[in-house]
Design a protein around this motif. Structure first.
Motif, PDB file in Angstrom:
ATOM      1  N   PRO A  72      31.340  94.829   8.332  1.00  0.00           N
ATOM      2  CA  PRO A  72      30.123  95.246   9.046  1.00  0.00           C
ATOM      3  C   PRO A  72      29.035  95.744   8.098  1.00  0.00           C
ATOM      4  O   PRO A  72      27.854  95.427   8.282  1.00  0.00           O
ATOM      5  CB  PRO A  72      30.631  96.355   9.971  1.00  0.00           C
ATOM      6  CG  PRO A  72      32.066  96.017  10.209  1.00  0.00           C
ATOM      7  CD  PRO A  72      32.554  95.485   8.891  1.00  0.00           C
ATOM      8  N   LEU A  73      29.419  96.508   7.070  1.00  0.00           N
ATOM      9  CA  LEU A  73      28.441  97.005   6.103  1.00  0.00           C
ATOM     10  C   LEU A  73      27.876  95.864   5.269  1.00  0.00           C
ATOM     11  O   LEU A  73      26.673  95.823   4.966  1.00  0.00           O
ATOM     12  CB  LEU A  73      29.090  98.041   5.187  1.00  0.00           C
ATOM     13  CG  LEU A  73      29.622  99.320   5.842  1.00  0.00           C
ATOM     14  CD1 LEU A  73      30.298 100.211   4.801  1.00  0.00           C
ATOM     15  CD2 LEU A  73      28.491 100.077   6.526  1.00  0.00           C
ATOM     16  N   ILE A  74      28.746  94.930   4.901  1.00  0.00           N
ATOM     17  CA  ILE A  74      28.315  93.787   4.085  1.00  0.00           C
ATOM     18  C   ILE A  74      27.359  92.896   4.874  1.00  0.00           C
ATOM     19  O   ILE A  74      26.341  92.426   4.349  1.00  0.00           O
ATOM     20  CB  ILE A  74      29.537  92.997   3.586  1.00  0.00           C
ATOM     21  CG1 ILE A  74      30.315  93.845   2.571  1.00  0.00           C
ATOM     22  CG2 ILE A  74      29.136  91.661   2.987  1.00  0.00           C
ATOM     23  CD1 ILE A  74      31.667  93.282   2.182  1.00  0.00           C
ATOM     24  N   GLU A  75      27.664  92.667   6.141  1.00  0.00           N
ATOM     25  CA  GLU A  75      26.799  91.816   6.957  1.00  0.00           C
ATOM     26  C   GLU A  75      25.418  92.443   7.121  1.00  0.00           C
ATOM     27  O   GLU A  75      24.389  91.747   7.027  1.00  0.00           O
ATOM     28  CB  GLU A  75      27.430  91.571   8.327  1.00  0.00           C
ATOM     29  CG  GLU A  75      26.616  90.608   9.188  1.00  0.00           C
ATOM     30  CD  GLU A  75      27.319  90.240  10.480  1.00  0.00           C
ATOM     31  OE1 GLU A  75      26.732  89.461  11.254  1.00  0.00           O
ATOM     32  OE2 GLU A  75      28.441  90.732  10.714  1.00  0.00           O
ATOM     33  N   LYS A  76      25.364  93.756   7.345  1.00  0.00           N
ATOM     34  CA  LYS A  76      24.070  94.435   7.483  1.00  0.00           C
ATOM     35  C   LYS A  76      23.259  94.327   6.190  1.00  0.00           C
ATOM     36  O   LYS A  76      22.050  94.084   6.212  1.00  0.00           O
ATOM     37  CB  LYS A  76      24.286  95.902   7.859  1.00  0.00           C
ATOM     38  CG  LYS A  76      24.762  96.108   9.277  1.00  0.00           C
ATOM     39  CD  LYS A  76      24.975  97.590   9.584  1.00  0.00           C
ATOM     40  CE  LYS A  76      25.484  97.792  10.999  1.00  0.00           C
ATOM     41  NZ  LYS A  76      25.751  99.234  11.302  1.00  0.00           N
ATOM     42  N   ALA A  77      23.939  94.529   5.049  1.00  0.00           N
ATOM     43  CA  ALA A  77      23.245  94.440   3.760  1.00  0.00           C
ATOM     44  C   ALA A  77      22.757  93.013   3.514  1.00  0.00           C
ATOM     45  O   ALA A  77      21.659  92.812   2.978  1.00  0.00           O
ATOM     46  CB  ALA A  77      24.171  94.894   2.637  1.00  0.00           C
ATOM     47  N   ALA A  78      23.558  92.025   3.899  1.00  0.00           N
ATOM     48  CA  ALA A  78      23.178  90.625   3.709  1.00  0.00           C
ATOM     49  C   ALA A  78      21.884  90.314   4.445  1.00  0.00           C
ATOM     50  O   ALA A  78      20.977  89.668   3.905  1.00  0.00           O
ATOM     51  CB  ALA A  78      24.301  89.708   4.181  1.00  0.00           C
ATOM     52  N   VAL A  79      21.781  90.774   5.692  1.00  0.00           N
ATOM     53  CA  VAL A  79      20.586  90.522   6.498  1.00  0.00           C
ATOM     54  C   VAL A  79      19.403  91.320   5.952  1.00  0.00           C
ATOM     55  O   VAL A  79      18.287  90.804   5.827  1.00  0.00           O
ATOM     56  CB  VAL A  79      20.850  90.884   7.969  1.00  0.00           C
ATOM     57  CG1 VAL A  79      19.568  90.781   8.793  1.00  0.00           C
ATOM     58  CG2 VAL A  79      21.927  89.979   8.558  1.00  0.00           C
ATOM     59  N   ARG A  80      19.651  92.568   5.581  1.00  0.00           N
ATOM     60  CA  ARG A  80      18.567  93.437   5.115  1.00  0.00           C
ATOM     61  C   ARG A  80      17.923  92.927   3.831  1.00  0.00           C
ATOM     62  O   ARG A  80      16.698  92.947   3.690  1.00  0.00           O
ATOM     63  CB  ARG A  80      19.112  94.854   4.900  1.00  0.00           C
ATOM     64  CG  ARG A  80      18.078  95.833   4.368  1.00  0.00           C
ATOM     65  CD  ARG A  80      18.686  97.202   4.154  1.00  0.00           C
ATOM     66  NE  ARG A  80      17.741  98.124   3.568  1.00  0.00           N
ATOM     67  CZ  ARG A  80      18.054  99.362   3.162  1.00  0.00           C
ATOM     68  NH1 ARG A  80      19.302  99.815   3.302  1.00  0.00           N
ATOM     69  NH2 ARG A  80      17.125 100.139   2.630  1.00  0.00           N
ATOM     70  N   PHE A  81      18.756  92.441   2.897  1.00  0.00           N
ATOM     71  CA  PHE A  81      18.229  92.072   1.587  1.00  0.00           C
ATOM     72  C   PHE A  81      18.140  90.557   1.375  1.00  0.00           C
ATOM     73  O   PHE A  81      17.696  90.113   0.315  1.00  0.00           O
ATOM     74  CB  PHE A  81      19.090  92.698   0.487  1.00  0.00           C
ATOM     75  CG  PHE A  81      19.054  94.204   0.488  1.00  0.00           C
ATOM     76  CD1 PHE A  81      17.940  94.884   0.011  1.00  0.00           C
ATOM     77  CD2 PHE A  81      20.127  94.939   0.976  1.00  0.00           C
ATOM     78  CE1 PHE A  81      17.901  96.268   0.020  1.00  0.00           C
ATOM     79  CE2 PHE A  81      20.094  96.324   0.989  1.00  0.00           C
ATOM     80  CZ  PHE A  81      18.974  97.008   0.514  1.00  0.00           C
ATOM     81  N   GLY A  82      18.546  89.774   2.360  1.00  0.00           N
ATOM     82  CA  GLY A  82      18.437  88.331   2.243  1.00  0.00           C
ATOM     83  C   GLY A  82      19.387  87.726   1.233  1.00  0.00           C
ATOM     84  O   GLY A  82      19.031  86.805   0.502  1.00  0.00           O
ATOM     85  N   VAL A  83      20.606  88.255   1.184  1.00  0.00           N
ATOM     86  CA  VAL A  83      21.623  87.766   0.247  1.00  0.00           C
ATOM     87  C   VAL A  83      22.824  87.273   1.050  1.00  0.00           C
ATOM     88  O   VAL A  83      23.225  87.907   2.024  1.00  0.00           O
ATOM     89  CB  VAL A  83      22.059  88.869  -0.740  1.00  0.00           C
ATOM     90  CG1 VAL A  83      23.197  88.392  -1.633  1.00  0.00           C
ATOM     91  CG2 VAL A  83      20.880  89.313  -1.591  1.00  0.00           C
ATOM     92  N   SER A  84      23.388  86.160   0.637  1.00  0.00           N
ATOM     93  CA  SER A  84      24.544  85.616   1.340  1.00  0.00           C
ATOM     94  C   SER A  84      25.690  86.616   1.410  1.00  0.00           C
ATOM     95  O   SER A  84      26.057  87.235   0.411  1.00  0.00           O
ATOM     96  CB  SER A  84      25.024  84.345   0.624  1.00  0.00           C
ATOM     97  OG  SER A  84      26.291  83.958   1.097  1.00  0.00           O
TER      98      SER A  84
END
Length: 214
Positions: A72-84
């Motif tokens: 869940p934390l990784i998915e939020k960071a992925a969306v926030r920063f535009g990283v896969s």
């Protein structure tokens, strides 16, 4: 009582996460000494033999469980920063194996093994906080991808060796053994997670394009 204590200790050591050949001896005061590394001490006698692959299996099981917990934390960071999402997981797998308390000999900390300067640069107050570490490490990855025009190989190399090392190497992977091994290792994890379906949804939402040099 001594036999009971020994039995309890052996039961604990037999747990999947801590299996190893166990050696023991009882000293003149009745104290039981146990180790998995007798180092030639003739007083020790083997009291338990366990499969040598047990530790690796336990570690793999721990990694899978930890990876699921942090998604869940990784998915939020992925969306926030535009990283896969797959790339974030790949870096964490290579850097710490999902151990949020990991510290390297050089002082890198946490899941994404942030150096103190990098942590400060990207606003990480507590590098051992999973959320802060993932956010900081992902922000750093996003910065590196922008710096190197979306070239995934160079961004990964810079994560390991620093941007300046990549630039000084003529925008190639620096000729350091650690970095030369690190890049294909991360890319291997990355391809594996993409194949498992991680990251595709995140890339679609963010419009992220990652380009690798041939």
């Amino acid at each position: 009582m001594r036999a009971l204590a020994l039995g309890l200790i052996l039961t604990a050591l037999a747990a999947p996460a801590a299996r190893a050949d166990i050696y023991a001896y009882t000293d003149s005061n009745g104290v039981i000494h146990m180790t998995n590394m007798p180092q030639g001490n003739p007083q020790y006698r083997m009291v338990m033999r366990t499969p040598r692959m047990a530790v690796a299996a336990a570690r793999a099981s721990f990694n899978r469980q930890a990876r699921e917990r942090y998604q869940p934390l990784i998915e939020k960071a992925a969306v926030r920063f535009g990283v896969s999402q797959a790339l974030i997981n790949a870096v964490i797998s290579a850097e710490s194996g999902y151990n949020a308390g990991a510290v390297s000999p050089k002082g890198a900390m946490g899941l994404m093994q942030l150096m103190p300067g990098t942590a400060d640069r990207f606003g990480v107050g507590n590098a051992f906080s999973a959320q802060e570490n993932i956010d900081g490490g992902t922000a750093y990855l996003a910065h590196l991808l922008r710096t190197f025009g979306g070239d995934l190989r160079l961004a990964i190399a810079a994560y390991n060796a620093g941007s300046q090392a990549v630039v000084q190497s003529g925008y190639h992977i620096p000729p350091y053994a650690e970095t030369q091994n690190y890049v294909p290792r991360v890319l291997g994890f990355y391809q594996r997670y993409l194949a498992e379906g991680e990251g595709a949804a995140g890339q679609a939402r963010t419009g992220l394009i990652q380009v690798s040099s041939p």
